[in-house]
Enzyme design. Structure first.
Site, PDB file in Angstrom:
ATOM      1  CD  GLU A   9      -0.213   5.415  -3.925  1.00 41.06           C
ATOM      2  OE1 GLU A   9       0.174   5.514  -2.916  1.00 41.06           O
ATOM      3  OE2 GLU A   9      -1.023   4.276  -4.435  1.00 41.06           O
ATOM      4  CG  ASP A  52      -8.218   4.415   0.028  1.00 42.98           C
ATOM      5  OD1 ASP A  52      -8.213   3.136   0.156  1.00 42.98           O
ATOM      6  OD2 ASP A  52      -7.673   5.345   0.803  1.00 42.98           O
ATOM      7  CG  ASP A  69      -2.035   1.080   1.212  1.00 34.77           C
ATOM      8  OD1 ASP A  69      -2.286   1.564   0.229  1.00 34.77           O
ATOM      9  OD2 ASP A  69      -2.515   1.349   2.221  1.00 34.77           O
TER      10      ASP A  69
HETATM   11  O1  MIG Z   1      -3.930   6.071   4.723  1.00 39.19           O
HETATM   12  O2  MIG Z   1      -3.747   0.930   5.540  1.00 39.19           O
HETATM   13  O3  MIG Z   1      -5.790   2.028   0.200  1.00 39.19           O
HETATM   14  O4  MIG Z   1      -6.949   0.070   1.662  1.00 39.19           O
HETATM   15  O5  MIG Z   1      -6.949   0.209   4.369  1.00 39.19           O
HETATM   16  C1  MIG Z   1      -4.547   5.085   4.431  1.00 39.19           C
HETATM   17  C2  MIG Z   1      -4.996   1.781   5.638  1.00 39.19           C
HETATM   18  C3  MIG Z   1      -3.736   3.652   4.211  1.00 39.19           C
HETATM   19  C4  MIG Z   1      -5.012   3.012   2.291  1.00 39.19           C
HETATM   20  C5  MIG Z   1      -5.473   1.709   1.505  1.00 39.19           C
HETATM   21  C6  MIG Z   1      -6.747   1.096   2.243  1.00 39.19           C
HETATM   22  C7  MIG Z   1      -5.976   0.720   3.540  1.00 39.19           C
HETATM   23  C8  MIG Z   1      -5.613   1.839   4.554  1.00 39.19           C
HETATM   24  N1  MIG Z   1      -4.400   2.554   3.558  1.00 39.19           N
END
Ligand code: MIG
Length: 760
Positions: free
Chosen positions: A390, A458, A387
């Site tokens: 980016e 999201d 996650d």
């Molecule tokens: O700042 O890990 O897209 O699926 O549950 C949010 C917490 C960070 C973004 C991801 C989401 C995940 C969440 N993350």
């Protein structure tokens, strides 16, 4: 700022694989990669090491070359590139001379400072599909987009850019098709006639070269095959990752995780996967476990395994600045992090607090990162969710002067997530040996399918997000990312019970079937929605498991050819205008023969467009002639799903997880049609790489409507099928019966290894 337009060819040199052409402004290099793929690179400062994150092939095509006063021509058996000499312009044709794509004669390729743009002709009926995860219509005509990988939390149905950069699209006009992949990781732009009064289409980037691959073959499926030849295909995913996945931000402790697993088993709702989101860690430090809430990860995972569940854990790139935390200490000591130009480590803030960011562009850093997964694999984690890559930091904008090795952030940002996924994949592959890992990533660049599945970030719990998510999955599929999913139910906000039910029905036909939600939202597991809704959700998840033999075979086909599992109708019905119509552009084929029409949860009737041919409603067997729009009932218990006439769909009886051996009976469903059809059946152990050494079970199943027979070829490969017996389920055959009525042959035939034929 000046505008410089590519001008006259001053010298032309033939090379082994193409040409080098010099103009006053730049050097153009052309390489023939295959009969159907030609690369054009126009550069002011061509880098001799010519690196690509996406491309895994070398120029290898044969071509003929001719030159006249005003043109140079490259001809292969698949296409023709005409290069006008003054000014230098690139025009692609079929071998028969039909124009596929031509430079705009006036502006062609040009520069404004470092920004490089290519203006091309736009044809009156031209449509554009692809570009991966983008909002908007399936057909991108009249829209424009930016690629700049972004943590697009709370995005809406217009937000751009999102998380991924996949600069590949397919153009369709005059019953012709072509593909174009702009391989440039700088911030990039695509405009499909949006800002040019429908006169031109253009694309380009803030820096780097005009560097594209042109695909000239006819037929979208073939273009996808060529594109994925060039940029790679996925491997067979572990079978368990195709089961139902339950996620949440976060299940807060081991007890809660176990409880969720127990409930699936208690309610007999099939499932394979549970996730740990960020809260399993100690202070959000990557590769740690919280000793209070997850005191014994191995014991937890062992218990999950006993219940036939696998655990997937999340990892983010940010490494917390904290002395004594091994990843921090080692990273600092070895200089593994992104830096400022003066050599200091760049610091940004994200979940753990102040962090440094690994330079995944370096092999030694990737190796180091990969090894750290031992902290997760040792207790038994088998799936790795990447996650925030980016990369995301609070405030979003990582300064432009931050460096990854020699490169500044703007040049490589769009490939950072891909390199993290690569480091993760390479690392866990080494640790896990012959076992298939599952990797999931949010940020990606073209080619990421080689390492990871993707999800669309999201989304929100609204009907329009459900429909848009499907278009994103379809568009990712066009771009080689077959294993894609969305947060079923919607990540942000609370879905209505109707929406969760409907979205779950669609999830059955989504390559990755994962339910996920944001912290603070209502709980989303199937039993949270009342008995009636749970029953619908359960039945749908059961259907997913029943379809797994079909789905797994479709995944195999996708590994071989790149053709996605979930396919925009434009792939198979390219010249049918209706499939681009906004009323029907959410529809898709799941595998070869299941047509799905997503419908809002608020609508209980739906208009569906059925392309040419005959179709049967999956749930009722009712037969429809295609080439027209129909209005059908769409109660929450029955998403409109249609089966192509002649389809062969192997199904199994319900199992509670993919670990469950089942009863050994394969139900071969066949729907009557007028033309013979073939199903390429595929099976393997579902968990190892032995399939790469022919330890699989492959056979063709052929339906002949004239002889009324189904024949099974000899089996190829050395795997023994999980199914020992096969039974026929015939739909739409018996003349006396109503349309589509199912005939169940009670007879069980031996599935075995030898060829055999059944007539009926
Ligand atoms: O700042 O890990 O897209 O699926 O549950 C949010 C917490 C960070 C973004 C991801 C989401 C995940 C969440 N993350």
């Amino acid at each position: 700022m000046d505008l410089e337009i590519l001008g006259k060819a001053e010298s032309i040199k033939k090379t082994k694989h193409g040409l080098v052409i010099q103009t006053k402004e730049a050097t153009a290099r052309i390489w023939v990669y295959s009969n159907n793929i030609i690369r054009v690179n126009v550069s002011k400062a061509f880098n001799a090491n010519d690196h690509s994150f996406a491309v895994i092939q070398q120029p290898a095509g044969d071509f003929e070359f001719s030159e006249s006063n005003d043109e140079v021509t490259i001809i292969t058996t698949g296409m023709r590139l005409g290069i006008a000499k003054n000014p230098l312009r690139f025009n692609f044709y079929t071998v028969n001379g039909h124009a596929l794509s031509e430079d705009d004669e006036r502006f062609g390729i040009n520069w404004q400072g470092n920004r490089v743009i290519n203006y091309r002709k736009l044809y009156p009926d031209e449509k554009f599909i692809g570009l991966g995860e983008k909002t908007g219509n399936l057909n991108k005509r009249g829209a424009s987009f930016v690629n700049w990988n972004t943590d697009a939390a709370m995005h809406d149905t217009k937000t751009d850019p999102l998380y991924k950069t996949i600069p590949f699209f397919v153009g369709i006009h005059d019953r012709l098709t072509y593909g174009l992949f702009f391989d440039n990781t700088h911030k990039s732009y695509f405009d499909f006639g949006a800002t040019t009064d429908d006169q031109m289409t253009w694309f380009g980037a803030d820096g780097g070269d005009m560097n594209y691959y042109f695909f000239g073959t006819q037929g979208i499926a073939k273009i996808i095959e060529d594109y994925t030849w060039l940029t790679g295909r996925m491997e067979m995913p572990p079978l368990w990752s195709l089961g139902y996945q339950q996620c949440r931000w976060s299940y807060m402790n081991a007890k809660e995780v176990l409880k969720v697993a127990e409930n699936f088993r208690k309610y007999n709702i099939p499932a394979d996967v549970i996730y740990c989101d960020i809260d399993y860690m100690d202070g959000f430090k990557i590769f740690t476990w919280n000793s209070q809430t997850f005191p014994d990860p191995k014991a937890l995972i062992d218990k999950l395994k006993e219940m036939n569940f696998r655990l997937i854990t999340i990892v983010d790139p940010g490494i917390k600045i904290e002395k004594g935390y091994p990843q921090y200490d080692e990273g600092v000591k070895k200089g593994y992090f992104a830096t400022y130009p003066n050599g200091e480590n760049y610091t940004g803030e994200v979940w753990p607090g102040r962090c440094h960011f690994p330079d995944f562009f370096r092999e030694d850093v990737r190796e180091w990162w990969g090894k750290s997964f031992a902290a997760l694999t040792q207790p038994g984690v088998e799936g790795f969710w990447n996650d925030m890559n980016e990369p995301a930091a609070w405030g979003q904008n990582i300064p432009w002067l931050v460096k990854f090795g020699e490169k500044f952030m703007p040049e490589v940002r769009n490939a950072y997530g891909m390199q993290m996924a690569r480091a993760t994949y390479d690392g866990v592959r080494k640790i896990m040996g012959n076992k298939r890992p599952f990797v999931l990533t949010r940020a990606a660049y073209a080619g990421t399918q080689r390492y990871s599945a993707v999800w669309t970030g999201d989304n929100s719990a609204f009907d329009e997000h459900m429909l848009m998510g499907q278009r994103m999955v379809s568009s990712l599929g066009i771009c080689g990312m077959s294993f894609a999913g969305v947060d079923i139910g919607g990540f942000s906000y609370n879905p209505s019970p109707e929406l969760i039910v409907r979205w779950n029905s669609l999830g059955v036909y989504t390559p990755m079937f994962r339910n996920h939600a944001q912290q603070g939202t209502i709980m989303r597991e199937p039993w949270r929605w009342g008995k009636k809704n749970m029953a619908i959700i359960k039945k749908d998840i059961e259907l997913r498991y029943r379809l797994l033999p079909y789905i797994y075979s479709a995944f195999y086909h996708s590994c071989l050819t790149g053709l996605p599992v979930s396919r925009a109708l434009a792939i198979d019905y390219t010249n049918d205008k209706k499939v681009y119509d906004e009323s029907y552009h959410n529809q898709f084929l799941f595998g070869d023969s299941i047509l799905v029409a997503p419908v809002e949860s608020t609508k209980l009737k739906a208009k569906v467009y059925l392309p040419k041919g005959a179709w049967y409603r999956f749930s009722t067997g009712e037969k429809f002639n295609g080439g027209k729009t129909i209005t059908v009932d769409a109660p929450l218990t029955d998403l409109p799903v249609f089966i192509k006439a002649g389809a062969i769909i192997p199904m199994q009886n319900v199992v509670q997880s993919t670990n469950d051996k089942g009863d050994g009976i394969l139900a071969l469903h066949t729907w009557n049609g007028v033309e013979p059809s073939i199903f390429n059946y595929y099976e393997d152990d579902g968990t190892t790489y032995d399939y790469q050494n022919k330890v699989y079970y492959k056979r063709q199943i052929i339906f002949d409507p004239v002889r009324r027979s189904i024949s099974f070829s000899d089996v190829e490969g050395s795997f023994t099928s999980r199914f020992s017996q096969v039974k026929l389920m015939l739909h739409g055959f018996s003349d006396s019966s109503k349309n589509g009525e199912t005939e169940r042959r009670q007879v069980l035939y031996k599935f075995g290894n030898a060829a055999f034929k059944l007539t009926f």
